[in-house]
Motif scaffolding. Structure first.
Motif, PDB file in Angstrom:
ATOM      1  N   ASP A 490       0.825  -1.198   0.000  1.00 30.68           N
ATOM      2  CA  ASP A 490       0.000   0.000   0.000  1.00 30.68           C
ATOM      3  C   ASP A 490       0.866   1.258   0.000  1.00 30.68           C
ATOM      4  OD1 ASP A 490       0.937   0.398   2.564  1.00 30.68           O
ATOM      5  OD2 ASP A 490      -0.945  -0.115   3.553  1.00 30.68           O
ATOM      6  N   HIS A 491       0.211   2.423   0.054  1.00 29.49           N
ATOM      7  CA  HIS A 491       0.936   3.685  -0.054  1.00 29.49           C
ATOM      8  C   HIS A 491       1.860   3.942   1.135  1.00 29.49           C
ATOM      9  CE1 HIS A 491      -2.551   4.629   2.462  1.00 29.49           C
ATOM     10  NE2 HIS A 491      -1.874   5.665   2.904  1.00 29.49           N
ATOM     11  N   ARG A 492       1.624   3.250   2.240  1.00 35.48           N
ATOM     12  CA  ARG A 492       2.497   3.407   3.400  1.00 35.48           C
ATOM     13  C   ARG A 492       3.645   2.414   3.397  1.00 35.48           C
ATOM     14  NH1 ARG A 492      -2.166   2.713   7.727  1.00 35.48           N
ATOM     15  NH2 ARG A 492      -2.558   1.044   6.230  1.00 35.48           N
ATOM     16  N   GLY A 493       3.711   1.579   2.380  1.00 37.17           N
ATOM     17  CA  GLY A 493       4.767   0.583   2.289  1.00 37.17           C
ATOM     18  C   GLY A 493       4.457  -0.699   3.024  1.00 37.17           C
ATOM     19  N   GLU A 494       3.250  -0.848   3.555  1.00 36.57           N
ATOM     20  CA  GLU A 494       2.886  -2.080   4.259  1.00 36.57           C
ATOM     21  C   GLU A 494       2.626  -3.189   3.248  1.00 36.57           C
ATOM     22  OE1 GLU A 494      -0.314  -1.476   6.951  1.00 36.57           O
ATOM     23  OE2 GLU A 494       0.861  -0.213   8.319  1.00 36.57           O
ATOM     24  N   VAL A 495       3.279  -4.310   3.471  1.00 36.23           N
ATOM     25  CA  VAL A 495       3.179  -5.444   2.555  1.00 36.23           C
ATOM     26  C   VAL A 495       2.239  -6.483   3.153  1.00 36.23           C
ATOM     27  CG1 VAL A 495       4.464  -7.225   1.312  1.00 36.23           C
ATOM     28  CG2 VAL A 495       5.539  -5.019   1.799  1.00 36.23           C
ATOM     29  N   THR A 496       1.258  -6.903   2.387  1.00 44.58           N
ATOM     30  CA  THR A 496       0.325  -7.932   2.829  1.00 44.58           C
ATOM     31  C   THR A 496       0.337  -9.077   1.828  1.00 44.58           C
ATOM     32  OG1 THR A 496      -1.508  -6.828   1.691  1.00 44.58           O
ATOM     33  CG2 THR A 496      -1.188  -6.313   4.038  1.00 44.58           C
ATOM     34  N   VAL A 497       0.214 -10.289   2.365  1.00 44.43           N
ATOM     35  CA  VAL A 497       0.111 -11.491   1.543  1.00 44.43           C
ATOM     36  C   VAL A 497      -1.083 -12.283   2.054  1.00 44.43           C
ATOM     37  CG1 VAL A 497       1.237 -13.619   0.807  1.00 44.43           C
ATOM     38  CG2 VAL A 497       2.587 -11.550   1.126  1.00 44.43           C
ATOM     39  N   GLU A 498      -2.009 -12.567   1.159  1.00 39.39           N
ATOM     40  CA  GLU A 498      -3.234 -13.284   1.531  1.00 39.39           C
ATOM     41  C   GLU A 498      -3.945 -12.569   2.684  1.00 39.39           C
ATOM     42  OE1 GLU A 498      -4.507 -16.257   0.054  1.00 39.39           O
ATOM     43  OE2 GLU A 498      -3.065 -15.665  -1.475  1.00 39.39           O
ATOM     44  N   GLY A 499      -3.866 -11.243   2.678  1.00 38.92           N
ATOM     45  CA  GLY A 499      -4.541 -10.454   3.694  1.00 38.92           C
ATOM     46  C   GLY A 499      -3.791 -10.319   5.002  1.00 38.92           C
ATOM     47  N   HIS A 500      -2.600 -10.914   5.120  1.00 34.73           N
ATOM     48  CA  HIS A 500      -1.827 -10.871   6.360  1.00 34.73           C
ATOM     49  C   HIS A 500      -0.641  -9.927   6.203  1.00 34.73           C
ATOM     50  CE1 HIS A 500      -3.962 -14.243   8.245  1.00 34.73           C
ATOM     51  NE2 HIS A 500      -3.958 -14.801   7.049  1.00 34.73           N
ATOM     52  N   PHE A 501      -0.431  -9.082   7.208  1.00 34.09           N
ATOM     53  CA  PHE A 501       0.702  -8.155   7.211  1.00 34.09           C
ATOM     54  C   PHE A 501       1.990  -8.952   7.386  1.00 34.09           C
ATOM     55  CE2 PHE A 501       3.717  -5.633   9.773  1.00 34.09           C
ATOM     56  CZ  PHE A 501       3.952  -4.596   8.877  1.00 34.09           C
ATOM     57  N   VAL A 502       2.945  -8.788   6.463  1.00 35.00           N
ATOM     58  CA  VAL A 502       4.198  -9.551   6.538  1.00 35.00           C
ATOM     59  C   VAL A 502       5.423  -8.661   6.686  1.00 35.00           C
ATOM     60  CG1 VAL A 502       3.271 -11.478   5.213  1.00 35.00           C
ATOM     61  CG2 VAL A 502       4.439  -9.621   4.020  1.00 35.00           C
ATOM     62  N   GLY A 503       5.252  -7.353   6.575  1.00 34.06           N
ATOM     63  CA  GLY A 503       6.398  -6.468   6.732  1.00 34.06           C
ATOM     64  C   GLY A 503       6.161  -5.121   6.078  1.00 34.06           C
ATOM     65  N   ARG A 504       7.225  -4.339   6.051  1.00 32.15           N
ATOM     66  CA  ARG A 504       7.119  -2.983   5.507  1.00 32.15           C
ATOM     67  C   ARG A 504       8.268  -2.750   4.525  1.00 32.15           C
ATOM     68  NH1 ARG A 504       4.045   0.801   7.633  1.00 32.15           N
ATOM     69  NH2 ARG A 504       3.931  -0.340   9.600  1.00 32.15           N
ATOM     70  N   LEU A 505       7.941  -2.116   3.422  1.00 31.71           N
ATOM     71  CA  LEU A 505       8.929  -1.795   2.393  1.00 31.71           C
ATOM     72  C   LEU A 505       9.302  -0.330   2.537  1.00 31.71           C
ATOM     73  CD1 LEU A 505      10.451  -3.045   0.029  1.00 31.71           C
ATOM     74  CD2 LEU A 505       8.586  -2.325  -1.465  1.00 31.71           C
ATOM     75  N   LYS A 506      10.569  -0.060   2.880  1.00 31.28           N
ATOM     76  CA  LYS A 506      11.079   1.291   3.020  1.00 31.28           C
ATOM     77  C   LYS A 506      12.157   1.496   1.973  1.00 31.28           C
ATOM     78  CE  LYS A 506      10.241   1.703   7.993  1.00 31.28           C
ATOM     79  NZ  LYS A 506      10.854   1.993   9.321  1.00 31.28           N
ATOM     80  N   GLY A 507      11.841   2.293   0.980  1.00 29.36           N
ATOM     81  CA  GLY A 507      12.777   2.455  -0.114  1.00 29.36           C
ATOM     82  C   GLY A 507      12.959   1.126  -0.823  1.00 29.36           C
ATOM     83  N   LEU A 508      14.177   0.615  -0.783  1.00 34.06           N
ATOM     84  CA  LEU A 508      14.456  -0.692  -1.380  1.00 34.06           C
ATOM     85  C   LEU A 508      14.624  -1.774  -0.326  1.00 34.06           C
ATOM     86  CD1 LEU A 508      17.105   0.424  -4.028  1.00 34.06           C
ATOM     87  CD2 LEU A 508      14.638   0.146  -4.344  1.00 34.06           C
ATOM     88  N   ARG A 509      14.403  -1.413   0.931  1.00 30.14           N
ATOM     89  CA  ARG A 509      14.595  -2.361   2.014  1.00 30.14           C
ATOM     90  C   ARG A 509      13.270  -2.973   2.430  1.00 30.14           C
ATOM     91  NH1 ARG A 509      16.761   1.082   6.573  1.00 30.14           N
ATOM     92  NH2 ARG A 509      15.453   2.602   5.518  1.00 30.14           N
ATOM     93  N   PHE A 510      13.235  -4.300   2.516  1.00 36.89           N
ATOM     94  CA  PHE A 510      12.059  -4.982   3.035  1.00 36.89           C
ATOM     95  C   PHE A 510      12.344  -5.383   4.473  1.00 36.89           C
ATOM     96  CE2 PHE A 510       9.794  -9.065   3.803  1.00 36.89           C
ATOM     97  CZ  PHE A 510       8.529  -8.512   3.918  1.00 36.89           C
ATOM     98  N   ALA A 511      11.625  -4.760   5.405  1.00 35.04           N
ATOM     99  CA  ALA A 511      11.747  -5.093   6.826  1.00 35.04           C
ATOM    100  C   ALA A 511      10.647  -6.086   7.163  1.00 35.04           C
ATOM    101  CB  ALA A 511      11.631  -3.828   7.686  1.00 35.04           C
ATOM    102  N   ALA A 512      11.016  -7.371   7.246  1.00 36.44           N
ATOM    103  CA  ALA A 512      10.026  -8.411   7.521  1.00 36.44           C
ATOM    104  C   ALA A 512       9.526  -8.292   8.945  1.00 36.44           C
ATOM    105  CB  ALA A 512      10.636  -9.788   7.286  1.00 36.44           C
ATOM    106  N   ASP A 513       8.261  -8.617   9.138  1.00 35.15           N
ATOM    107  CA  ASP A 513       7.694  -8.665  10.484  1.00 35.15           C
ATOM    108  C   ASP A 513       8.144  -9.977  11.108  1.00 35.15           C
ATOM    109  OD1 ASP A 513       6.200  -8.183  12.741  1.00 35.15           O
ATOM    110  OD2 ASP A 513       4.401  -9.115  11.921  1.00 35.15           O
ATOM    111  N   ASN A 514       9.066  -9.899  12.056  1.00 34.59           N
ATOM    112  CA  ASN A 514       9.689 -11.098  12.596  1.00 34.59           C
ATOM    113  C   ASN A 514       8.991 -11.632  13.829  1.00 34.59           C
ATOM    114  OD1 ASN A 514      11.706 -11.273  10.645  1.00 34.59           O
ATOM    115  ND2 ASN A 514      12.999  -9.813  11.721  1.00 34.59           N
ATOM    116  N   ALA A 515       7.718 -11.267  14.023  1.00 39.05           N
ATOM    117  CA  ALA A 515       6.977 -11.826  15.141  1.00 39.05           C
ATOM    118  C   ALA A 515       6.849 -13.330  14.954  1.00 39.05           C
ATOM    119  CB  ALA A 515       5.589 -11.185  15.232  1.00 39.05           C
ATOM    120  N   GLY A 516       6.991 -14.045  16.062  1.00 35.95           N
ATOM    121  CA  GLY A 516       6.885 -15.488  15.975  1.00 35.95           C
ATOM    122  C   GLY A 516       8.246 -16.135  15.935  1.00 35.95           C
ATOM    123  N   GLY A 517       8.263 -17.462  15.784  1.00 34.64           N
ATOM    124  CA  GLY A 517       9.484 -18.235  15.792  1.00 34.64           C
ATOM    125  C   GLY A 517      10.123 -18.325  14.430  1.00 34.64           C
TER     126      GLY A 517
END
Length: 868
Positions: A490-517
């Motif tokens: 989306d316009h804020r750089g939030e990345v979703t897959v199958e409706g689930h938030f998986v991380g944020r894209l800042k510029g060319l960097r993908f910061a994965a949401d590392n919640a969980g194991g």
């Protein structure tokens, strides 16, 4: 019920279709009753009958639930709740081997001996019951059924290595929850099935597993009692359990009953150990694989013809010994313990003498202890209920029941709290379903069912929240089953897959949401490869085409594009032309990355050409045949290496020997030879100085810790540990504890020189204009002047105060005729001069006026010329 019709004993291991056969046979009769070991299984078969024959034809009767339409023909019941006054055409009892159970066995034995269908009776269970059936029900026709699939031992496996579609069996709620927590972290989540769950919660949990949302099921031994699920592997986390009396190891036939849940119909199954469970011995493994277990030799029994003429008669009839060999009287039954406890209460004994009082007391004593409390506590609850039933109203008060339900109706809380509330509700549901215990049974049955359903839904949600990582499970399943995942940024750089938030894209960097194991992180990374890569490639393409106005090189050495850092300066062989590396972009295509890096490299080169023009031009002129000769070329080369400025004393020997022609060359190249520094004035502009020091720091590997004075500052505190060259490249010279900008220091030198000319002895005073020039108070200016080689003179009569004079210098031996050593660089003038034999080289041609030795001539020329 009288013995009528044919009796068939259908025996065999799990997955032989015994229960399915009985259900099919019942639906082929005009009416029928099936007694089942679990409320959960009764509910499962009830739902199947409703689907096949409609809700009006099916009835469900358990201790806590009763659904009996007037037109009901098929009754699905727990064995304890079977209506014995019916005369169905068909009757079946499932899992008859439970007749040997020390707690419930006497009920199964009673049904085995006395419950019959008018047309057909089916006794379903393990082959271990064959000898006892031959003795107790000799007219039963025995049918042995073979297992549809093969069951094989596969050995121990770590929890994290268990195959998909596995059921992990533990024998306490604490162990079930602990394993479920671990599976959530390692494999994304698990469903939980325990006998204490309500049917609604259990069905919701099973649906999670059956639908494939989770691949693991954590269960108690309740799954061994006919619950039908698609399990490929059964892993035992333990082989011992507390059976209500003591902790004991499972018998081989119990292990076989549970392990047999692996494999459905024609699909083979496996079993083994996991966690801390000790490996099975070869004898047990062989018995389970071949379904060969020791036969049952004793059944639990209790007299079913009770005498209610008096309390003592009831107790005596309960204690009657078994009438046949192989029937062992039940010991320590909870209902008998409660009866003994209440019999010691004089008021209770008095109530038993009322009409129906003794029958009511026995009914109260048979309330199951759903709450799993002590005998005394359960007896106190039973006495309270009995007191209400024996009161003038003869029923449980509505206000009291309402208060009991209100205390447990809240749906907030964790898994343990909600499970405990459900256990309490089961008690009141049992009471609501007992005939004559409430004033309005239909109301209280509906009310308890409403509370149970709400708690069941809340417990299901709590179990999912605690034991299932919905995002990880969805991503793992999607990556496994789908070629294309629904992904977006989306316009804020939030990345979703199958409706689930998986991380944020800042510029060319993908910061994965590392919640969980680790599994969650791997799933997110895997999904990101499909979701983020196209967007990264798009951004790399846009970056490669970016206009100069859209790019910025910040003071930290990062290249900023669209508000995000997308590149960073890196060390290269050429200090004035650093390399560029991308910040992020790893997921992009190699060719797209290359084009983006080239664009950023061009921008850095353009920045240098714009702001470091003087330094780059000087570098060019130090090359062969490019404008500087002799010592001028050497000084220019050293200035380039130093970043465009050096303290004068480091070049004093060369400066002293410069010819007028060489001085003019340096001046035309933009070099100023000041009294204290040799520098390029153009490099002192804020942007040029900042860029120059940045390039210098990147080249030296200390970009983060470099000297960075604020723009416009004339004097700053000198940072410790900095070399004079590093400070000079930033446009500053160190004077004591201060660093002073070179151009302002030269202006101070000019002011001092003018002041000295006006004094007959060459002294001068510090005035306000000098302090304003430096932006320093008198004490700070004194420190700078003292660092420049001046000292305060003693006050003389008639002299103004605070006069300063040049510090007397100790005369040193003049330097030799050889030039300072320089690096062997192809472009360095010192490399060329080093090749000459100076002892045999003709002296430099002299002009007519130059008759003094060369050193004295150069010194005189420098004195006349002053700073340039």
């Amino acid at each position: 019920m009288r013995t009528q019709g044919e009796i068939t004993a259908v025996l065999g291991p799990t997955n032989t279709g015994k229960t399915h056969l009985a259900l099919t046979r019942m639906l082929g009769r005009s009416s029928g009753v099936m007694g089942l070991p679990l409320r959960l299984l009764a509910r499962e078969l009830y739902d199947r009958v409703v689907k096949a024959r409609g809700p009006g034809s099916a009835a469900l009767i358990t201790g806590e639930e009763k659904i009996v339409p007037k037109s009901a023909r098929y009754f699905l019941c727990t064995v304890e709740a079977m209506p014995l006054d019916l005369k169905p055409a068909f009757l079946a009892i499932d899992e008859i081997q439970l007749a040997a159970d020390p707690d419930r066995g006497h009920v199964f034995t009673d049904r085995l001996l006395h419950a019959r269908g008018s047309e057909e009776t089916m006794l379903l269970g393990a082959s271990t019951m064959a000898p006892m059936l031959s003795r107790l029900v000799p007219d039963a026709q025995r049918v042995e059924r073979e297992r549809f699939s093969t069951l094989t031992y596969s050995g121990p496996k770590k929890l994290g290595k268990l195959p998909r579609r596995s059921a992990i069996v533990a024998f306490s709620a604490e162990d079930v929850y602990a394993i479920a927590e671990l599976i959530r972290r390692q494999r994304g989540g698990a469903a939980v099935v325990m006998g204490a769950l309500s049917p609604r919660t259990r069905n919701a949990q099973v649906e999670l597993y059956q639908s494939g949302e989770v691949d693991y099921l954590i269960a108690t031994d309740a799954i061994g009692m006919g619950l039908n699920m698609d399990v490929d592997h059964v892993a035992f986390a333990a082989f011992s359990k507390f059976d209500g009396h003591r902790r004991r190891r499972l018998r081989p036939d119990e292990i076989g009953q549970i392990a047999g849940r692996a494999g459905r119909f024609r699909s083979d199954g496996t079993f083994g150990e996991t966690g801390d469970a000790r490996a099975l011995d070869a004898e047990t493994i062989q018995a389970v694989e071949n379904h060969e277990f020791a036969p049952v030799t004793k059944l639990t029994w209790r007299n079913g013809a009770l005498d209610f003429s008096s309390l003592e008669a009831l107790r005596n009839s309960l204690a009657r010994p078994s009438p046949a060999k192989g029937l062992e009287r039940v010991r320590g039954a909870l209902d008998e313990q409660v009866l003994e406890t209440l019999s010691s209460d004089g008021e209770v004994r008095g109530w038993t003498r009322a009409q129906g009082g003794l029958t009511t007391l026995w009914d109260v004593c048979r309330i199951p202890d759903f709450r799993k409390t002590t005998v005394d506590e359960h007896a106190r609850l039973a006495r309270q209920i009995y007191a209400y039933l024996m009161s003038r109203e003869g029923v449980l008060p509505d206000a009291w029941l309402d208060g009991q339900l209100a205390r447990v109706a809240g749906t907030a809380g964790d898994v343990a709290v909600l499970s405990q509330r459900l256990a309490h509700v089961r008690t009141w549901a049992y009471a609501a379903n007992r005939p004559g215990w409430t004033r309005d049974p239909a109301h209280w049955q509906a009310r308890t069912r409403e509370v149970e359903d709400a708690l069941s839904d809340a417990l299901h949600e709590a179990l999912m929240t605690r034991f299932i990582d919905r995002r990880t499970s969805a991503l793992v399943r999607g990556l496994r089953e789908k070629a294309d995942l629904a992904a977006g940024v989306d316009h804020r750089g939030e990345v979703t897959v199958e409706g689930h938030f998986v991380g944020r894209l800042k510029g060319l960097r993908f910061a994965a949401d590392n919640a969980g194991g680790p599994l969650a992180q791997r799933a997110v990374t895997g999904a990101a490869l499909k979701a983020v890569r196209p967007e990264i490639n798009r951004r790399l393409g846009a970056l490669a085409r970016a206009e100069a106005a859209d790019l910025e090189l910040d003071s930290d050495g990062y290249l900023v594009w669209q508000g995000e850092r997308t590149g960073k300066l890196a060390r290269s062989a050429d200090r004035l032309n650093p390399d560029v590396v991308l910040v992020g972009g790893e997921l992009g295509a190699p060719e797209a990355v290359t084009r983006a890096v080239q664009r950023l490299q061009r921008h850095v080169a353009d920045e240098a050409a714009t702001h470091l023009e003087g330094l780059l031009a000087l570098k060019l002129r130090t090359g062969a045949a490019c404008g500087l000769d002799g010592l001028a070329r050497g000084i220019g080369w050293r200035l380039v290496e130093a970043g465009g400025a050096m303290p004068r004393h480091e070049l004093a020997a060369d400066i002293a020997q410069l010819s007028a022609h060489e001085r003019r060359q340096l001046r035309s190249a933009g070099v100023r030879i000041g009294e204290h520094a040799v520098f390029l004035p153009a490099m002192l502009k804020p942007r040029a100085a900042s860029l120059n020091t940045l390039f210098h720091a990147v080249h030296s590997g200390d970009a983060d810790g470099r000297f960075r004075p604020a723009p416009g500052r004339v004097c700053v505190t000198a940072p410790p540990g900095r070399s004079a060259n590093e400070m000079a490249s930033a446009g500053y010279l160190v004077c004591g504890s201060l660093a002073v900008r070179i151009d302002m220091l030269e202006r101070l030198a000019d002011a001092i020189r003018e002041a000295r000319k006006a004094h007959p002895r060459g002294w001068f005073a510090l005035d306000d204009s000098m302090m304003a020039l430096m932006g320093l108070p008198a004490s700070g200016l004194e420190e700078v002047v003292r660092a420049l080689g001046y000292t305060r003179v003693q006050k003389a009569r008639g002299e103004a105060p605070d006069l300063w004079a040049a510090r007397r210098k100790t005369r040193r031996k003049p330097a030799g005729t050889t030039r300072p050593a320089a690096p062997a660089d192809a472009f360095s003038p010192f490399a060329r001069l080093a090749e000459l034999d100076l002892s045999q080289t003709a002296a430099r041609p002299r002009t007519r006026s130059s008759r003094k030795p060369r050193r004295q001539q150069a010194a005189s020329r420098a004195k006349r010329a002053g700073p340039s």
